[in-house]
Design a protein around this motif. Sequence first.
Motif, PDB file in Angstrom:
ATOM      1  N   GLY A 118      14.562  -1.246  -9.824  1.00  8.98           N
ATOM      2  CA  GLY A 118      13.919  -1.845 -10.995  1.00  8.98           C
ATOM      3  C   GLY A 118      12.778  -1.005 -11.533  1.00  8.98           C
ATOM      4  O   GLY A 118      12.572  -0.934 -12.750  1.00  8.98           O
ATOM      5  N   VAL A 119      12.032  -0.350 -10.639  1.00  4.19           N
ATOM      6  CA  VAL A 119      10.945   0.527 -11.080  1.00  4.19           C
ATOM      7  C   VAL A 119      11.506   1.724 -11.849  1.00  4.19           C
ATOM      8  O   VAL A 119      10.979   2.119 -12.901  1.00  4.19           O
ATOM      9  CB  VAL A 119      10.104   1.005  -9.880  1.00  4.19           C
TER      10      VAL A 119
ATOM     11  N   LEU B 264       0.800  -1.222   0.000  1.00  2.04           N
ATOM     12  CA  LEU B 264       0.000   0.000   0.000  1.00  2.04           C
ATOM     13  C   LEU B 264       0.835   1.274   0.000  1.00  2.04           C
ATOM     14  O   LEU B 264       0.331   2.343  -0.350  1.00  2.04           O
ATOM     15  CB  LEU B 264      -0.956   0.004   1.200  1.00  2.04           C
ATOM     16  N   HIS B 265       2.092   1.182   0.442  1.00  8.45           N
ATOM     17  CA  HIS B 265       2.980   2.329   0.251  1.00  8.45           C
ATOM     18  C   HIS B 265       3.098   2.571  -1.251  1.00  8.45           C
ATOM     19  O   HIS B 265       3.184   1.620  -2.042  1.00  8.45           O
ATOM     20  CB  HIS B 265       4.361   2.047   0.833  1.00  8.45           C
ATOM     21  N   LEU B 266       3.118   3.818  -1.653  1.00 13.00           N
ATOM     22  CA  LEU B 266       3.160   4.118  -3.090  1.00 13.00           C
ATOM     23  C   LEU B 266       4.373   3.473  -3.745  1.00 13.00           C
ATOM     24  O   LEU B 266       4.273   2.940  -4.870  1.00 13.00           O
ATOM     25  CB  LEU B 266       3.179   5.630  -3.302  1.00 13.00           C
ATOM     26  N   SER B 267       5.505   3.477  -3.062  1.00 16.60           N
ATOM     27  CA  SER B 267       6.720   2.896  -3.646  1.00 16.60           C
ATOM     28  C   SER B 267       6.630   1.378  -3.768  1.00 16.60           C
ATOM     29  O   SER B 267       7.386   0.776  -4.529  1.00 16.60           O
ATOM     30  CB  SER B 267       7.951   3.276  -2.814  1.00 16.60           C
ATOM     31  N   ASP B 268       5.699   0.744  -3.018  1.00 18.67           N
ATOM     32  CA  ASP B 268       5.472  -0.695  -3.155  1.00 18.67           C
ATOM     33  C   ASP B 268       4.425  -0.982  -4.231  1.00 18.67           C
ATOM     34  O   ASP B 268       4.570  -1.926  -5.024  1.00 18.67           O
ATOM     35  CB  ASP B 268       5.005  -1.291  -1.826  1.00 18.67           C
ATOM     36  N   LEU B 269       3.380  -0.160  -4.253  1.00 18.69           N
ATOM     37  CA  LEU B 269       2.332  -0.334  -5.258  1.00 18.69           C
ATOM     38  C   LEU B 269       2.884  -0.191  -6.675  1.00 18.69           C
ATOM     39  O   LEU B 269       2.516  -0.945  -7.582  1.00 18.69           O
ATOM     40  CB  LEU B 269       1.219   0.691  -5.031  1.00 18.69           C
ATOM     41  N   VAL B 270       3.804   0.763  -6.872  1.00 18.68           N
ATOM     42  CA  VAL B 270       4.318   1.008  -8.224  1.00 18.68           C
ATOM     43  C   VAL B 270       5.179  -0.148  -8.728  1.00 18.68           C
ATOM     44  O   VAL B 270       5.403  -0.256  -9.936  1.00 18.68           O
ATOM     45  CB  VAL B 270       5.093   2.347  -8.308  1.00 18.68           C
ATOM     46  N   VAL B 271       5.676  -1.003  -7.824  1.00 21.09           N
ATOM     47  CA  VAL B 271       6.397  -2.202  -8.274  1.00 21.09           C
ATOM     48  C   VAL B 271       5.444  -3.092  -9.069  1.00 21.09           C
ATOM     49  O   VAL B 271       5.780  -3.591 -10.148  1.00 21.09           O
ATOM     50  CB  VAL B 271       6.996  -2.968  -7.074  1.00 21.09           C
ATOM     51  N   ILE B 272       4.242  -3.284  -8.536  1.00 26.99           N
ATOM     52  CA  ILE B 272       3.229  -4.091  -9.222  1.00 26.99           C
ATOM     53  C   ILE B 272       2.809  -3.424 -10.525  1.00 26.99           C
ATOM     54  O   ILE B 272       2.695  -4.082 -11.574  1.00 26.99           O
ATOM     55  CB  ILE B 272       2.012  -4.302  -8.302  1.00 26.99           C
ATOM     56  N   LEU B 273       2.607  -2.113 -10.482  1.00 29.39           N
ATOM     57  CA  LEU B 273       2.194  -1.390 -11.687  1.00 29.39           C
ATOM     58  C   LEU B 273       3.291  -1.406 -12.752  1.00 29.39           C
ATOM     59  O   LEU B 273       3.004  -1.447 -13.948  1.00 29.39           O
ATOM     60  CB  LEU B 273       1.824   0.050 -11.329  1.00 29.39           C
ATOM     61  N   ALA B 274       4.555  -1.393 -12.314  1.00 29.25           N
ATOM     62  CA  ALA B 274       5.670  -1.442 -13.267  1.00 29.25           C
ATOM     63  C   ALA B 274       5.674  -2.767 -14.012  1.00 29.25           C
ATOM     64  O   ALA B 274       5.964  -2.821 -15.213  1.00 29.25           O
ATOM     65  CB  ALA B 274       6.996  -1.232 -12.543  1.00 29.25           C
ATOM     66  N   ILE B 275       5.361  -3.855 -13.302  1.00 29.11           N
ATOM     67  CA  ILE B 275       5.292  -5.170 -13.945  1.00 29.11           C
ATOM     68  C   ILE B 275       4.206  -5.166 -15.019  1.00 29.11           C
ATOM     69  O   ILE B 275       4.427  -5.629 -16.146  1.00 29.11           O
ATOM     70  CB  ILE B 275       5.000  -6.260 -12.893  1.00 29.11           C
ATOM     71  N   VAL B 276       3.029  -4.621 -14.681  1.00 27.68           N
ATOM     72  CA  VAL B 276       1.925  -4.543 -15.648  1.00 27.68           C
ATOM     73  C   VAL B 276       2.318  -3.668 -16.830  1.00 27.68           C
ATOM     74  O   VAL B 276       2.066  -4.014 -17.990  1.00 27.68           O
ATOM     75  CB  VAL B 276       0.652  -3.989 -14.967  1.00 27.68           C
TER      76      VAL B 276
ATOM     77  N   PHE C 263       2.158   4.210 -18.323  1.00 28.06           N
ATOM     78  CA  PHE C 263       3.475   4.857 -18.252  1.00 28.06           C
ATOM     79  C   PHE C 263       3.349   6.308 -17.827  1.00 28.06           C
ATOM     80  O   PHE C 263       4.144   6.797 -17.022  1.00 28.06           O
ATOM     81  CB  PHE C 263       4.185   4.787 -19.607  1.00 28.06           C
ATOM     82  N   ARG C 264       2.348   7.017 -18.337  1.00 31.52           N
ATOM     83  CA  ARG C 264       2.218   8.442 -18.029  1.00 31.52           C
ATOM     84  C   ARG C 264       1.916   8.680 -16.557  1.00 31.52           C
ATOM     85  O   ARG C 264       2.246   9.745 -16.030  1.00 31.52           O
ATOM     86  CB  ARG C 264       1.137   9.063 -18.921  1.00 31.52           C
ATOM     87  N   PHE C 265       1.296   7.703 -15.910  1.00 30.50           N
ATOM     88  CA  PHE C 265       1.135   7.778 -14.452  1.00 30.50           C
ATOM     89  C   PHE C 265       2.427   7.347 -13.768  1.00 30.50           C
ATOM     90  O   PHE C 265       2.891   7.987 -12.819  1.00 30.50           O
ATOM     91  CB  PHE C 265      -0.026   6.894 -14.006  1.00 30.50           C
ATOM     92  N   MET C 266       3.007   6.266 -14.257  1.00 29.32           N
ATOM     93  CA  MET C 266       4.193   5.706 -13.627  1.00 29.32           C
ATOM     94  C   MET C 266       5.402   6.625 -13.732  1.00 29.32           C
ATOM     95  O   MET C 266       6.262   6.631 -12.843  1.00 29.32           O
ATOM     96  CB  MET C 266       4.508   4.342 -14.249  1.00 29.32           C
ATOM     97  N   TYR C 267       5.492   7.394 -14.807  1.00 26.91           N
ATOM     98  CA  TYR C 267       6.647   8.281 -14.950  1.00 26.91           C
ATOM     99  C   TYR C 267       6.736   9.221 -13.749  1.00 26.91           C
ATOM    100  O   TYR C 267       7.826   9.506 -13.248  1.00 26.91           O
ATOM    101  CB  TYR C 267       6.567   9.083 -16.244  1.00 26.91           C
ATOM    102  N   PHE C 268       5.607   9.694 -13.281  1.00 21.37           N
ATOM    103  CA  PHE C 268       5.593  10.605 -12.139  1.00 21.37           C
ATOM    104  C   PHE C 268       5.516   9.848 -10.812  1.00 21.37           C
ATOM    105  O   PHE C 268       6.382  10.008  -9.946  1.00 21.37           O
ATOM    106  CB  PHE C 268       4.419  11.585 -12.270  1.00 21.37           C
ATOM    107  N   ALA C 269       4.480   9.018 -10.639  1.00 20.42           N
ATOM    108  CA  ALA C 269       4.286   8.323  -9.360  1.00 20.42           C
ATOM    109  C   ALA C 269       5.357   7.262  -9.134  1.00 20.42           C
ATOM    110  O   ALA C 269       5.858   7.100  -8.016  1.00 20.42           O
ATOM    111  CB  ALA C 269       2.896   7.695  -9.322  1.00 20.42           C
ATOM    112  N   GLY C 270       5.710   6.525 -10.199  1.00 19.07           N
ATOM    113  CA  GLY C 270       6.707   5.470 -10.076  1.00 19.07           C
ATOM    114  C   GLY C 270       8.098   6.025  -9.837  1.00 19.07           C
ATOM    115  O   GLY C 270       8.787   5.631  -8.888  1.00 19.07           O
ATOM    116  N   LEU C 271       8.508   6.942 -10.707  1.00 19.85           N
ATOM    117  CA  LEU C 271       9.838   7.530 -10.553  1.00 19.85           C
ATOM    118  C   LEU C 271       9.935   8.339  -9.265  1.00 19.85           C
ATOM    119  O   LEU C 271      10.908   8.213  -8.514  1.00 19.85           O
ATOM    120  CB  LEU C 271      10.162   8.427 -11.748  1.00 19.85           C
ATOM    121  N   GLY C 272       8.925   9.182  -9.023  1.00 17.97           N
ATOM    122  CA  GLY C 272       8.969  10.060  -7.850  1.00 17.97           C
ATOM    123  C   GLY C 272       9.076   9.289  -6.545  1.00 17.97           C
ATOM    124  O   GLY C 272       9.941   9.573  -5.708  1.00 17.97           O
ATOM    125  N   SER C 273       8.207   8.295  -6.363  1.00 16.57           N
ATOM    126  CA  SER C 273       8.209   7.539  -5.103  1.00 16.57           C
ATOM    127  C   SER C 273       9.433   6.639  -4.984  1.00 16.57           C
ATOM    128  O   SER C 273      10.005   6.489  -3.898  1.00 16.57           O
ATOM    129  CB  SER C 273       6.927   6.708  -4.989  1.00 16.57           C
TER     130      SER C 273
END
Length: 237
Positions: A145-146, A84-96, A106-116
């Motif tokens: 990896g994210v 549930l931490h954003l930096s943990d959730l984005v690991v799952i989203l990165a796989i997808v 990607f357009r969400f992950m570029y900000f939320a994934g990279l930022g967190s």
Amino acid sequence: MQPYFQFHSKLDSFRLFSVEHLLTIGIIFILCLLLFFLRNELEKEEKGRVIRFFLAVLLVVSDVLEHLWLVIENAWSIRRDLPLHLSDLVVILAIVMLLTRSEKLFRFMYFAGLGSSIQAILTPDLGRFSFPHFQYIEFFVSHGGVVLACLFMVAAFHYRPTFRSMWVAILLVNLYAVCVFFLNKLLSANYLYIMKKPKSTSLLDYLGPWPWYLFSMELVLVLSFFILYLSFWNKRK
């Protein structure tokens, strides 16, 4: 080897910006640079596909091993170990994102994934899981990896974030935080560090006491997302 896999680790506490931490950051940074130095190779369908699936498998294995380790150590807790931490959730989203090549994600992950993930890499909440503990290695493999996954999409597929997607990401992160707040209440948990600051040194130490640091976090969120967009903004202009 056993001390490096114990949940109640007896190793020295993790030290922010220690030699080990700086070397880890340096390795991740060099791998990121390599993505762009080798982007002509990554644009080739076969080679790009190999790297894409390698990153996806790496993230899956890393995430699964962490939860298996917690279960084996009788340490898994619903109050701490849900993704549930954003930096943990984005690991799952990165796989997808890697498996589907979704540009919208990607357009969400570029900000939320990279930022967190960058924030997690710079100020990790690792306690006594210092190098070479399993949790230390898993933490930086998954979060690094994210970062690599997001930049891979830029280098290999020329995906680009937009100014609109930046504000959409900010809105979605805030809506997610509201949902997590109520889950924290239900579980007596502290996901996203909404209820209190982490014990280890972090950016939150400089953002004031609770609940005022929540407003400071919002400003940091907007500023960090804008900084991530700057290079693309200059190109568009």
